[in-house]
Design a protein around this motif. Structure first.
Motif, PDB file in Angstrom:
ATOM      1  N   ARG A   5      40.470  43.714  34.931  1.00 21.64           N
ATOM      2  CA  ARG A   5      39.804  42.639  34.181  1.00 21.64           C
ATOM      3  C   ARG A   5      40.820  41.651  33.623  1.00 21.64           C
ATOM      4  O   ARG A   5      40.632  40.421  33.728  1.00 21.64           O
ATOM      5  CB  ARG A   5      38.965  43.216  33.045  1.00 21.64           C
ATOM      6  CG  ARG A   5      38.301  42.152  32.166  1.00 21.64           C
ATOM      7  CD  ARG A   5      37.496  42.764  31.038  1.00 21.64           C
ATOM      8  NE  ARG A   5      38.307  43.637  30.197  1.00 21.64           N
ATOM      9  CZ  ARG A   5      39.142  43.186  29.261  1.00 21.64           C
ATOM     10  NH1 ARG A   5      39.308  41.876  29.078  1.00 21.64           N
ATOM     11  NH2 ARG A   5      39.821  44.030  28.515  1.00 21.64           N
ATOM     12  N   LEU A   6      41.895  42.158  33.038  1.00 19.74           N
ATOM     13  CA  LEU A   6      42.918  41.277  32.484  1.00 19.74           C
ATOM     14  C   LEU A   6      43.537  40.390  33.559  1.00 19.74           C
ATOM     15  O   LEU A   6      43.743  39.186  33.349  1.00 19.74           O
ATOM     16  CB  LEU A   6      44.012  42.107  31.803  1.00 19.74           C
ATOM     17  CG  LEU A   6      43.637  42.808  30.501  1.00 19.74           C
ATOM     18  CD1 LEU A   6      44.784  43.705  30.035  1.00 19.74           C
ATOM     19  CD2 LEU A   6      43.286  41.797  29.420  1.00 19.74           C
ATOM     20  N   LEU A   7      43.832  40.973  34.716  1.00 22.58           N
ATOM     21  CA  LEU A   7      44.448  40.207  35.798  1.00 22.58           C
ATOM     22  C   LEU A   7      43.465  39.215  36.417  1.00 22.58           C
ATOM     23  O   LEU A   7      43.824  38.069  36.713  1.00 22.58           O
ATOM     24  CB  LEU A   7      44.991  41.155  36.871  1.00 22.58           C
ATOM     25  CG  LEU A   7      46.129  42.080  36.434  1.00 22.58           C
ATOM     26  CD1 LEU A   7      46.480  43.055  37.547  1.00 22.58           C
ATOM     27  CD2 LEU A   7      47.365  41.270  36.033  1.00 22.58           C
ATOM     28  N   THR A   8      42.220  39.659  36.609  1.00 20.69           N
ATOM     29  CA  THR A   8      41.203  38.777  37.194  1.00 20.69           C
ATOM     30  C   THR A   8      40.954  37.566  36.313  1.00 20.69           C
ATOM     31  O   THR A   8      40.775  36.443  36.804  1.00 20.69           O
ATOM     32  CB  THR A   8      39.895  39.544  37.429  1.00 20.69           C
ATOM     33  OG1 THR A   8      40.136  40.629  38.332  1.00 20.69           O
ATOM     34  CG2 THR A   8      38.826  38.631  38.017  1.00 20.69           C
ATOM     35  N   ASP A   9      40.946  37.763  35.010  1.00 24.75           N
ATOM     36  CA  ASP A   9      40.710  36.656  34.077  1.00 24.75           C
ATOM     37  C   ASP A   9      41.810  35.609  34.128  1.00 24.75           C
ATOM     38  O   ASP A   9      41.632  34.493  33.621  1.00 24.75           O
ATOM     39  CB  ASP A   9      40.577  37.188  32.651  1.00 24.75           C
ATOM     40  CG  ASP A   9      39.250  37.905  32.415  1.00 24.75           C
ATOM     41  OD1 ASP A   9      38.350  37.778  33.268  1.00 24.75           O
ATOM     42  OD2 ASP A   9      39.128  38.608  31.390  1.00 24.75           O
ATOM     43  N   LEU A  10      42.954  35.939  34.716  1.00 20.67           N
ATOM     44  CA  LEU A  10      44.059  34.990  34.829  1.00 20.67           C
ATOM     45  C   LEU A  10      43.952  34.109  36.071  1.00 20.67           C
ATOM     46  O   LEU A  10      44.609  33.072  36.144  1.00 20.67           O
ATOM     47  CB  LEU A  10      45.391  35.748  34.886  1.00 20.67           C
ATOM     48  CG  LEU A  10      45.776  36.570  33.654  1.00 20.67           C
ATOM     49  CD1 LEU A  10      47.037  37.385  33.942  1.00 20.67           C
ATOM     50  CD2 LEU A  10      45.991  35.675  32.444  1.00 20.67           C
TER      51      LEU A  10
ATOM     52  N   ARG B 222      51.288  40.657  28.094  1.00 25.86           N
ATOM     53  CA  ARG B 222      52.328  41.335  28.869  1.00 25.86           C
ATOM     54  C   ARG B 222      52.510  42.777  28.397  1.00 25.86           C
ATOM     55  O   ARG B 222      52.664  43.688  29.205  1.00 25.86           O
ATOM     56  CB  ARG B 222      53.648  40.576  28.758  1.00 25.86           C
ATOM     57  CG  ARG B 222      53.659  39.258  29.520  1.00 25.86           C
ATOM     58  CD  ARG B 222      55.026  38.643  29.584  1.00 25.86           C
ATOM     59  NE  ARG B 222      55.975  39.531  30.243  1.00 25.86           N
ATOM     60  CZ  ARG B 222      57.089  39.110  30.848  1.00 25.86           C
ATOM     61  NH1 ARG B 222      57.375  37.819  30.885  1.00 25.86           N
ATOM     62  NH2 ARG B 222      57.919  39.958  31.414  1.00 25.86           N
ATOM     63  N   ARG B 223      52.468  42.952  27.080  1.00 27.09           N
ATOM     64  CA  ARG B 223      52.639  44.304  26.541  1.00 27.09           C
ATOM     65  C   ARG B 223      51.511  45.216  26.993  1.00 27.09           C
ATOM     66  O   ARG B 223      51.741  46.357  27.397  1.00 27.09           O
ATOM     67  CB  ARG B 223      52.692  44.249  25.017  1.00 27.09           C
ATOM     68  CG  ARG B 223      52.910  45.631  24.366  1.00 27.09           C
ATOM     69  CD  ARG B 223      52.891  45.569  22.854  1.00 27.09           C
ATOM     70  NE  ARG B 223      53.983  44.762  22.347  1.00 27.09           N
ATOM     71  CZ  ARG B 223      53.827  43.641  21.635  1.00 27.09           C
ATOM     72  NH1 ARG B 223      52.603  43.208  21.367  1.00 27.09           N
ATOM     73  NH2 ARG B 223      54.860  42.983  21.186  1.00 27.09           N
ATOM     74  N   ARG B 224      50.276  44.701  26.961  1.00 25.45           N
ATOM     75  CA  ARG B 224      49.138  45.536  27.340  1.00 25.45           C
ATOM     76  C   ARG B 224      49.120  45.836  28.827  1.00 25.45           C
ATOM     77  O   ARG B 224      48.832  46.977  29.245  1.00 25.45           O
ATOM     78  CB  ARG B 224      47.822  44.870  26.933  1.00 25.45           C
ATOM     79  CG  ARG B 224      46.594  45.743  27.182  1.00 25.45           C
ATOM     80  CD  ARG B 224      46.736  47.098  26.520  1.00 25.45           C
ATOM     81  NE  ARG B 224      45.569  47.975  26.746  1.00 25.45           N
ATOM     82  CZ  ARG B 224      45.573  49.272  26.545  1.00 25.45           C
ATOM     83  NH1 ARG B 224      46.668  49.884  26.093  1.00 25.45           N
ATOM     84  NH2 ARG B 224      44.486  49.989  26.766  1.00 25.45           N
ATOM     85  N   VAL B 225      49.437  44.860  29.668  1.00 30.39           N
ATOM     86  CA  VAL B 225      49.491  45.097  31.113  1.00 30.39           C
ATOM     87  C   VAL B 225      50.557  46.143  31.419  1.00 30.39           C
ATOM     88  O   VAL B 225      50.339  47.055  32.229  1.00 30.39           O
ATOM     89  CB  VAL B 225      49.776  43.785  31.879  1.00 30.39           C
ATOM     90  CG1 VAL B 225      50.093  44.069  33.344  1.00 30.39           C
ATOM     91  CG2 VAL B 225      48.572  42.850  31.782  1.00 30.39           C
ATOM     92  N   ARG B 226      51.693  46.031  30.758  1.00 27.10           N
ATOM     93  CA  ARG B 226      52.754  47.016  30.946  1.00 27.10           C
ATOM     94  C   ARG B 226      52.286  48.411  30.527  1.00 27.10           C
ATOM     95  O   ARG B 226      52.522  49.400  31.239  1.00 27.10           O
ATOM     96  CB  ARG B 226      53.973  46.610  30.111  1.00 27.10           C
ATOM     97  CG  ARG B 226      55.118  47.631  30.103  1.00 27.10           C
ATOM     98  CD  ARG B 226      55.809  47.702  31.425  1.00 27.10           C
ATOM     99  NE  ARG B 226      56.928  48.640  31.406  1.00 27.10           N
ATOM    100  CZ  ARG B 226      57.707  48.890  32.447  1.00 27.10           C
ATOM    101  NH1 ARG B 226      57.505  48.274  33.592  1.00 27.10           N
ATOM    102  NH2 ARG B 226      58.689  49.757  32.360  1.00 27.10           N
ATOM    103  N   GLN B 227      51.617  48.508  29.380  1.00 27.54           N
ATOM    104  CA  GLN B 227      51.112  49.795  28.912  1.00 27.54           C
ATOM    105  C   GLN B 227      50.150  50.417  29.912  1.00 27.54           C
ATOM    106  O   GLN B 227      50.208  51.622  30.202  1.00 27.54           O
ATOM    107  CB  GLN B 227      50.414  49.628  27.559  1.00 27.54           C
ATOM    108  CG  GLN B 227      51.345  49.355  26.394  1.00 27.54           C
ATOM    109  CD  GLN B 227      50.582  49.055  25.119  1.00 27.54           C
ATOM    110  OE1 GLN B 227      49.390  48.728  25.146  1.00 27.54           O
ATOM    111  NE2 GLN B 227      51.278  49.148  23.986  1.00 27.54           N
ATOM    112  N   LEU B 228      49.257  49.593  30.473  1.00 27.06           N
ATOM    113  CA  LEU B 228      48.271  50.107  31.416  1.00 27.06           C
ATOM    114  C   LEU B 228      48.931  50.593  32.705  1.00 27.06           C
ATOM    115  O   LEU B 228      48.534  51.612  33.276  1.00 27.06           O
ATOM    116  CB  LEU B 228      47.222  49.032  31.714  1.00 27.06           C
ATOM    117  CG  LEU B 228      46.301  48.687  30.541  1.00 27.06           C
ATOM    118  CD1 LEU B 228      45.506  47.431  30.832  1.00 27.06           C
ATOM    119  CD2 LEU B 228      45.362  49.850  30.236  1.00 27.06           C
TER     120      LEU B 228
END
Length: 256
Positions: free
Chosen positions: A145-150, A170-176
């Motif tokens: 979802r985060l990537l698609t929204d970009l 960036r922090r959240r994508v890295r965490q996931l």
């Protein structure tokens, strides 16, 4: 990490045939190894890792098995001249690239590059090649979802992001990515160029078309034996005609 023996003379010949990027310096930058390593590979068949071999093959536009003596299983090795001639004969032919085919997606933990490629793509697709449980499904859904929204097709062009927002993203994508990998779910992707509008038949000569990027991603199992890539199904939008090297050179000469 497992290493394989490349066919250096063939790699050198294929590189020299490229229309652009034919210098060792250009190739070394593109495949992320030193220029000295490129010389050792081409002149001395210096061993490479499987991911390095795949980057070299992608740069040259050939299957990885054609530029290595063996990868996962033994294979008959033809004399270098026969192998080179056979491969070059194939590359000089005009080809029709089908709409649907397979490509290689590469494992990543680089959230910056992943976010950048999503921001410069029209859309994103997901292929699931590994079982997901309730926990990993939540991580995967949030990451996608985060990537698609970009992407261009989903981006909110009216919203304004602050540096703090970008850092948090960036922090959240890295965490996931870390959470998924910790549960044996790797994220693989490739940045693919599509020919549009979508169609199943080869377009007539002169038909208008446009090129748009897509992130084709895979949630897959951990790589084995140093592997950092996986097959991904890609949709090129429509079949398209690719001229062989010989045709391209003829066209260049005629235009001189």
């Amino acid at each position: 990490m497992k290493k394989v023996t490349p066919q250096g003379s063939l790699i050198k010949q294929l590189r020299s045939q490229l229309e652009t990027g034919s210098l060792q310096k250009e190739m070394s930058h593109a495949i992320r190894i030193s220029e000295r390593r490129v010389r050792l590979i081409e002149n001395e068949n210096a061993p490479v890792t499987v991911p390095e071999l795949e980057r070299i093959a992608a740069y040259l536009g050939v299957p990885r098995d054609t530029i290595a003596y063996a990868i996962n299983t033994p294979k008959l090795v033809l004399p270098a001249s026969d192998t080179t001639q056979s491969l070059l004969d194939d590359l000089f032919k005009d080809r029709v690239i089908p709409r649907f085919e397979k490509d290689r997606a590469y494992a990543t933990m680089d959230e910056g590059k992943l976010i950048h490629d999503a921001q410069h793509s029209e859309d994103l697709t997901v292929q699931i090649d590994v079982p997901l449980n309730a926990e990993t499904s939540e991580y995967a859904e949030e990451l996608i979802r985060l990537l698609t929204d970009l992407t261009y097709s989903k981006r909110d062009w009216l919203s304004k992001t602050t540096p703090a927002d970008e850092i948090a993203l960036r922090r959240r994508v890295r965490q996931l990515l870390v959470l998924l990998k910790g549960n044996d779910v790797w994220f693989y992707y490739t940045h693919q160029m599509r020919h549009l509008p979508e169609r199943y038949d080869l377009p007539a000569e002169g038909d208008p078309s446009e090129l748009k990027f897509r992130v084709a991603s895979v949630l897959g199992p951990p790589g084995e034996y140093g592997e950092e890539s996986i097959d991904v199904n890609v949709d090129n939008g429509q079949p398209y005609f690719m001229k062989g090297w010989d045709s391209k050179k003829k066209g260049e000469n005629e235009g001189c």
